[in-house]
Each structure stands twice: as structure tokens, then as C-alpha cells.
Design an enzyme around this catalytic site. Structure first.
Site, PDB file in Angstrom:
ATOM      1  N   ASP A 169      18.356  49.933  -9.834  1.00  0.00           N
ATOM      2  CA  ASP A 169      19.316  48.796  -9.073  1.00  0.00           C
ATOM      3  C   ASP A 169      19.080  48.171  -7.808  1.00  0.00           C
ATOM      4  O   ASP A 169      19.174  46.926  -7.841  1.00  0.00           O
ATOM      5  CB  ASP A 169      20.723  49.603  -7.892  1.00  0.00           C
ATOM      6  CG  ASP A 169      19.800  49.876  -7.118  1.00  0.00           C
ATOM      7  OD1 ASP A 169      19.167  50.107  -7.317  1.00  0.00           O
ATOM      8  OD2 ASP A 169      20.546  50.336  -5.993  1.00  0.00           O
ATOM      9  N   TYR A 258       9.185  46.937  -3.484  1.00  0.00           N
ATOM     10  CA  TYR A 258       8.546  48.447  -3.633  1.00  0.00           C
ATOM     11  C   TYR A 258       6.936  48.682  -3.685  1.00  0.00           C
ATOM     12  O   TYR A 258       5.703  48.931  -3.461  1.00  0.00           O
ATOM     13  CB  TYR A 258       8.865  49.494  -4.756  1.00  0.00           C
ATOM     14  CG  TYR A 258      10.198  49.812  -4.105  1.00  0.00           C
ATOM     15  CD1 TYR A 258      10.161  51.424  -3.053  1.00  0.00           C
ATOM     16  CD2 TYR A 258      11.306  49.518  -4.710  1.00  0.00           C
ATOM     17  CE1 TYR A 258      11.602  52.384  -2.641  1.00  0.00           C
ATOM     18  CE2 TYR A 258      12.908  50.148  -3.966  1.00  0.00           C
ATOM     19  CZ  TYR A 258      12.136  51.261  -3.112  1.00  0.00           C
ATOM     20  OH  TYR A 258      14.010  52.033  -3.052  1.00  0.00           O
ATOM     21  N   ARG A 278      13.119  56.121   7.788  1.00  0.00           N
ATOM     22  CA  ARG A 278      13.930  55.830   7.272  1.00  0.00           C
ATOM     23  C   ARG A 278      15.114  56.903   6.486  1.00  0.00           C
ATOM     24  O   ARG A 278      16.824  56.476   7.193  1.00  0.00           O
ATOM     25  CB  ARG A 278      14.140  55.467   5.251  1.00  0.00           C
ATOM     26  CG  ARG A 278      15.000  55.007   4.493  1.00  0.00           C
ATOM     27  CD  ARG A 278      15.381  53.837   5.185  1.00  0.00           C
ATOM     28  NE  ARG A 278      16.561  53.125   5.102  1.00  0.00           N
ATOM     29  CZ  ARG A 278      17.586  52.198   4.964  1.00  0.00           C
ATOM     30  NH1 ARG A 278      17.325  51.747   6.384  1.00  0.00           N
ATOM     31  NH2 ARG A 278      18.963  51.571   4.268  1.00  0.00           N
TER      32      ARG A 278
HETATM   33  C1  G6P Z   1      17.290  50.733  -3.905  1.00  0.00           C
HETATM   34  C2  G6P Z   1      16.104  51.465  -4.715  1.00  0.00           C
HETATM   35  C3  G6P Z   1      16.194  52.857  -4.816  1.00  0.00           C
HETATM   36  C4  G6P Z   1      16.979  53.501  -3.772  1.00  0.00           C
HETATM   37  C5  G6P Z   1      17.149  52.837  -2.920  1.00  0.00           C
HETATM   38  C6  G6P Z   1      16.930  53.458  -0.770  1.00  0.00           C
HETATM   39  O1  G6P Z   1      18.234  51.165  -4.113  1.00  0.00           O
HETATM   40  O2  G6P Z   1      16.032  50.977  -6.616  1.00  0.00           O
HETATM   41  O3  G6P Z   1      15.523  53.668  -5.666  1.00  0.00           O
HETATM   42  O4  G6P Z   1      16.783  54.657  -3.416  1.00  0.00           O
HETATM   43  O5  G6P Z   1      16.711  51.201  -2.308  1.00  0.00           O
HETATM   44  O6  G6P Z   1      17.610  52.756  -0.414  1.00  0.00           O
HETATM   45  P1  G6P Z   1      18.188  53.530   1.501  1.00  0.00           P
HETATM   46  O7  G6P Z   1      18.886  52.540   1.850  1.00  0.00           O
HETATM   47  O8  G6P Z   1      18.707  55.187   1.256  1.00  0.00           O
HETATM   48  O9  G6P Z   1      16.676  53.765   2.022  1.00  0.00           O
HETATM   49 MN    MN Z   2      15.399  52.420  -7.426  1.00  0.00          MN
END
Ligand code: G6P
Ligand code: MN
Length: 436
Positions: A169, A258, A278
Site C-alpha cells: 500500500d 523507504y 517502531r
Molecule cells: C506501510 C508499508 C508496509 C509497512 C507499514 C509499516 O504501510 O507499505 O509494508 O508494514 O507501512 O507501518 P507501521 O505503522 O507498522 O510502522
Molecule cells: Mn509495504
């Protein structure tokens, strides 16, 4: 309207309520059966309490099943949404903290943390595919299990005929943010994007309502105004500040956020707290909320409402499912074998490019231009290091794993690569295949 049966694998995830709400409110199809599958019964119970509340409270007419038994989970379903996280948030914490201890980027999907998670996911996701192939060979798997390139590469090698769509996403997240910050509507867009998962760039964004490529003006707006990060948590707000820095330094393309981990590793390490990463934020936030909400409902089943709503993460999964169901040929960024999509990149790379989705599955586009050397060089190193990691998994090879770790662009030398690898082998135990 078609009726479908859906299983969520890894149902205990903090993302589940949002996905389910989006799913239930979809006007494209009717969910007649929803199955929550997780190997952790406690988490699955909590989620079941929440989803059951959502279903009853919203008056949805569906059958809700909660199970830890794969046969019950998968038999006869149309779709499996996979969001499993092998080792759960506790192992994410280790993935983030061990590299940081050695002065390297510690992150869920990028750098050596991502490789650690990759080794776990290859094993756990393969086991999941085995079960789905046994009990639901007819089902489409919509997969957003991380780290996606590594998982997709593994599936392609081991299960070349699997009915799987690998989706992330993040590009939608970036586009939503651009629209929100600078007042556009992404429904009008035809995007040219290329890369690997969490490692790519926009080449152009054609806005149909305006009749032109608006990427140059978006780049200018990012440089002048930055993104609107109101309402975001601090970590994501910082990510988008760093993304602006990438645009300031490399103003020709919109990068995936990223890439910050590969272009500015020292800065990222400085911005990190090695004792609170995180994973800790998620455990103290999203996961705690699940626990508390489940407790609240258990104590007071007549509660008026709970604090969850549908979201764009859920929406793109629903949109992909609808595109398959109704043969719609909608366009999404998906993770697929290159095979000519990016003409000047090795053909056996697993890339993320625009694709059309229909009843037969995924049809990637061919970009029709060569990507610039800067992007190509970065990608070649990343592809090689990810492939070496997948080799290490299939061949039980310590040597290949060490090569993968050394080649990763967040890693300055072989010495530290080996030190982190050895620490991660110990910390992961049986989550990884044995490396000899
Ligand atoms: C986005 C990326 C995901 C990832 C997420 C992490 O949605 O596409 O691959 O896992 O961010 O987010 P968080 O809030 O769990 O650090
Ligand atoms: Mn992702």
C-alpha cells in the site's frame, strides 16, 4: 453483486479492524463469510471479540468464523488476505534493535532488519502457501506479507503457479499524501512508477482531468511547502520530512519514502532510539488498543461503539479483489517478475510496476523506457542482495547469507555484516532455516 468467502491469515494484526470495516462496507461485493485465522489463539480471540462487535453493531449479515485450524480456515474460500507477521511484533523489535546495536539501520523491511524478517517470512509464508494449496487451491491469495520482494521471489521460485497477487500500500500512501497536501485527486491519475518493493521512483504522473504530467509541479510543491503531516504520528511525520530531503537532493523523480534507509543510513541511525523503536511504538499503540478494545467489549457488550474505521490500506485490497471478481482490468502497483517490464534491468528481478488486474490475474505493463543509471545501479545491488538471501534460504547457505548481508546498501563492510548475521541467527533460532 457477487458474494464471497474471505479468510484473513494473520487476523490478530492491528490492521484487521480497518480492513474488515472497509470490506464490509464495500458496495462492490457482499462478504457472506469471513474467517479469522491466526496461529496465536489469544490474539485471534481478542480480534474475534472486536470483529464480532463490529458485525453485530453494524447489522451486517455475514457468518463470522474464528479458527486456528487451517482446514477450517481455508476450505472453500474465494480469497485469502495474508498479512502474517512471523515472530510477531516481538521479533520485529529484535530486527530493529540488533542492527542498531551495531550502528546500522534497524528497520522492519529495509536493511538487515528486513533481511532478518525476510528469513522468517520465507519459511512461515511457504508453510502458509502449502496449507492454502492443500485446502483452497481455487482461492486467490492477496498477499501483503513483508518483506514483499523477498516473499514474492520465494513464492515465484517454489510455487510458480500459485494464484497470488503481491501488493503493497505504500505507493497509495504516498499518493494519498500528495493529494491531501496539494489538493489533487488520484482517481484521475495514470502513474509511471518502477522499482523493487519499498525501493522505487515515479517517472511521471499524468492527470487525466488536467491533460498533462503533473509530476514536475508536485516536485516543486514538495520542495517549497513540504508535505502536510497533520494528524500523523511522529515517526511517519519524520519519514515524510526525510522524503522531502530526498526530493531536495534528487529533484528529478518522486522517490518511495523507504529509500531514506539506503540513501541516508547514518542520518536514520541518528534519528533512531536504540532502546525504543517502531516496534515498541506499535506495541504501545496499535496492539495495546486491540487488547483494550477487546477488554472493553467483553466487560460491556452493550457498548455504543468502538474507535475503528475503514481505511485506504483496506480499500486497495478490496479494489484488487473486485478487479479480479469482475474482470475490471484496474491498474495497481504490484510486485511481479520483471520479464521485460523494466527493459534495462535483469529479467529475473522481482520488481514493482503498474499492472492490470483481471479474472486471469496480474498483467504487468512494459514501461517502454530505460531507467536512469542512478536508479538502475541502486536497484541492481538491491536485487542481487535480496536474491542472495533467497538463495541462502533455499540452499541453507551461511555463505550466501553473508554475501547478501555484505551487499546490502545499509552495510559499510563485511565485518559488521558478519557480526549482525551471527547475532540474528542466534536471536531467530528456529524461525530461520538452519544455515550451514
Ligand atoms: C506501510 C508499508 C508496509 C509497512 C507499514 C509499516 O504501510 O507499505 O509494508 O508494514 O507501512 O507501518 P507501521 O505503522 O507498522 O510502522
Ligand atoms: Mn509495504
Amino acid at each position: 453483486m457477487k458474494s464471497i468467502k474471505v479468510t484473513i491469515a494473520g487476523a490478530g494484526s492491528g490492521y484487521t479492524p480497518g480492513i474488515v470495516l472497509t470490506l464490509l462496507n464495500s458496495d462492490e461485493f457482499n462478504v457472506e463469510e469471513l474467517r479469522l485465522y491466526d496461529i496465536d489463539p489469544v490474539r485471534n480471540d481478542d480480534m474475534h471479540v472486536i470483529i464480532d462487535f463490529i458485525v453485530n453493531n453494524g447489522g451486517y449479515d455475514i457468518e463470522l468464523i474464528k479458527t486456528e485450524d487451517p482446514k477450517i480456515a481455508f476450505t472453500g474460500v474465494d480469497f485469502v488476505f495474508s498479512q502474517i507477521r512471523v515472530g510477531k511484533m516481538e521479533m520485529r523489535e529484535i530486527d530493529e534493535k540488533i542492527p542498531l546495536k551495531h550502528g546500522l539501520v534497524g528497520q522492519e523491511t529495509c536493511g538487515l532488519g528486513g533481511f532478518s524478517y525476510g528469513m522468517r517470512s520465507m519459511k512461515g509464508f511457504s508453510e502458509l502457501i502449502d496449507l492454502i494449496q492443500e485446502y483452497a487451491p481455487q482461492a486467490w491469495i492477496l498477499n501483503y506479507t513483508n518483506p514483499e520482494t523477498i516473499v514474492a521471489e520465494t513464492v515465484r521460485r517454489k510455487y510458480p503457479d500459485a494464484k497470488i497477487v503481491n501488493a503493497c500500500d505504500m505507493t497509495i500512501g504516498i499518493e494519498d499524501l500528495i493529494c491531501d497536501s496539494f489538493d489533487y485527486d488520484r482517481k484521475n491519475w495514470i502513474q509511471e512508477y518502477y522499482g523493487l518493493n519499498h525501493f522505487g521512483w515515479y517517472k511521471s504522473i499524468y492527470d487525466v482531468s488536467l491533460g498533462r504530467d503533473i509530476m514536475p509541479e508536485i516536485l516543486e510543491k514538495i520542495q517549497k511547502q513540504g508535505f502536510n503531516v497533520e494528524g500523523m504520528d511522529d515517526s511517519w511525520a519524520l519519514t515524510y520530512e526525510n522524503m522531502k530531503k530526498m526530493v531536495d537532493d534528487f529533484p528529478t523523480h518522486i522517490p518511495n519514502n523507504y529509500l531514506q534507509y539506503y540513501l541516508y543510513p547514518e542520518m536514520i541511525v541518528e534519528q533512531s532510539d536504540p532502546n525504543y523503536t517502531r516496534a515498541n511504538e506499535i506495541m504501545d499503540g496499535r496492539l495495546k488498543k486491540i487488547k483494550e478494545t477487546a477488554k472493553m467489549i467483553r466487560e460491556n457488550p452493550d457498548l455504543e461503539g468502538i474507535d475503528y474505521e475503514g481505511n485506504s490500506h483496506g480499500q486497495y485490497i478490496v479494489d484488487i479483489a473486485a478487479s479480479i471478481l469482475y474482470n475490471k482490468n484496474d491498474r495497481f502497483m504490484l510486485i511481479v517478475p520483471n520479464m521485460g517490464s523494466i527493459p534495462n534491468l535483469r529479467q529475473d528481478a522481482t520488481v514493482e510496476v503498474p499492472c492490470y488486474v483481471n479474472a486471469k490475474g496480474v498483467e504487468p505493463i512494459r514501461l517502454g523506457f530505460n531507467i536512469p543509471d542512478f536508479h538502475k545501479g541502486l536497484m541492481e545491488a538491491q536485487v542481487a542482495s535480496e536474491k542472495l538471501l533467497v538463495d541462502a534460504y533455499f540452499e541453507n547457505s551461511y555463505q550466501k547469507a553473508l554475501e547478501a548481508f555484505t551487499l546490502n546498501q545499509t552495510v559499510p563492510n563485511a565485518k559488521v555484516a558478519k557480526a549482525v548475521l551471527d547475532d540474528l541467527i542466534e536471536a531467530n533460532g528456529d524461525y530461520w532455516v538452519e544455515l550451514k
